[in-house]
Design an enzyme around this catalytic site. Structure first.
Site, PDB file in Angstrom:
ATOM      1  N   ARG A 135       0.810  -1.222   0.000  1.00 53.49           N
ATOM      2  CA  ARG A 135       0.000   0.000   0.000  1.00 53.49           C
ATOM      3  C   ARG A 135       0.841   1.268   0.000  1.00 53.49           C
ATOM      4  NH1 ARG A 135      -2.612  -3.751   2.908  1.00 53.49           N
ATOM      5  NH2 ARG A 135      -1.745  -3.008   4.881  1.00 53.49           N
ATOM      6  N   GLU A 149       2.056  -5.754  12.996  1.00 56.47           N
ATOM      7  CA  GLU A 149       0.995  -5.825  14.004  1.00 56.47           C
ATOM      8  C   GLU A 149       0.360  -7.222  13.920  1.00 56.47           C
ATOM      9  OE1 GLU A 149      -1.837  -2.736  13.337  1.00 56.47           O
ATOM     10  OE2 GLU A 149      -2.948  -3.172  15.164  1.00 56.47           O
TER      11      GLU A 149
END
Ligand code: AMP
Length: 170
Positions: A58, A95
């Site tokens: 992204r 994460e």
């Protein structure tokens, strides 16, 4: 215009417990996208940047737009075994999981002034890994540049001492 209105929260993607920040509403709206690009580059025009790094995947979207706007080179940092030429790699933690990132050995020249762009700064593991790659090749990091910072995850602590910019902070 409130940029945050173009970020969609997806609860539980890609796995339970993650609140995923979806940037596709921002990408699809040309006016918001243009304004976002202007916010990202506004502090950079006088910084003499040589190359912009976009982090897979992204970070590629706005990374390429920033490079185009600043009229400088674009360098993809990619997941393992995607880049075809000689690479160096660095490990990082996400994460949600852990992985490795790679860069072509000829992508950064010694002394290049480099901007590192990604969509989200979360725990900072990704940014730290890219930092290692750039510095190993002799590049100088001018700024870490993000669409969003999830400040409650303290990613900044992993890249202390560097200039960090985020268009939106949560
Ligand atoms: P970190 O290494 O923890 O700072 O994670 C940053 C990387 O993971 C970026 O490349 C993001 O695309 C992705 N990421 C982490 N957390 C999120 C989130 N909540 N929403 C969207 N992308 C995320």
């Amino acid at each position: 215009m409130q940029l945050a209105n173009y970020i969609r929260d997806i609860q539980g993607f890609p796995k339970e417990g993650i609140l995923f920040k979806d940037i596709t509403p921002l990408l699809i709206d040309q006016k918001a996208r243009k304004e976002c690009l202007e916010i990202l580059v506004s502090s950079l025009r006088d910084k003499k940047i040589d190359k912009v790094i976009g982090v897979e995947s992204r970070g590629f979207f706005f990374g390429m737009l920033i490079a185009q706007e600043l009229n400088v080179g674009f360098v993809p940092v990619r997941k393992p075994n995607k880049l075809p030429y000689d690479t160096i790699s660095a490990s990082y933690e996400l994460e949600y999981g852990s992985d490795r990132l790679e860069i072509h050995t000829d992508a950064i020249c010694k002394g290049d002034r480099v901007l590192i762009h990604d969509d989200v700064l979360a725990t900072g593991g990704t940014a730290k890994a890219v930092c290692e790659l750039v510095e190993q090749l002799g590049g100088e990091i001018v700024q870490f540049n993000f669409l969003m910072e999830l400040s409650f995850l303290n990613g900044r602590d992993r890249i202390k001492g560097y200039d960090i910019f985020a268009a939106i902070t949560y």
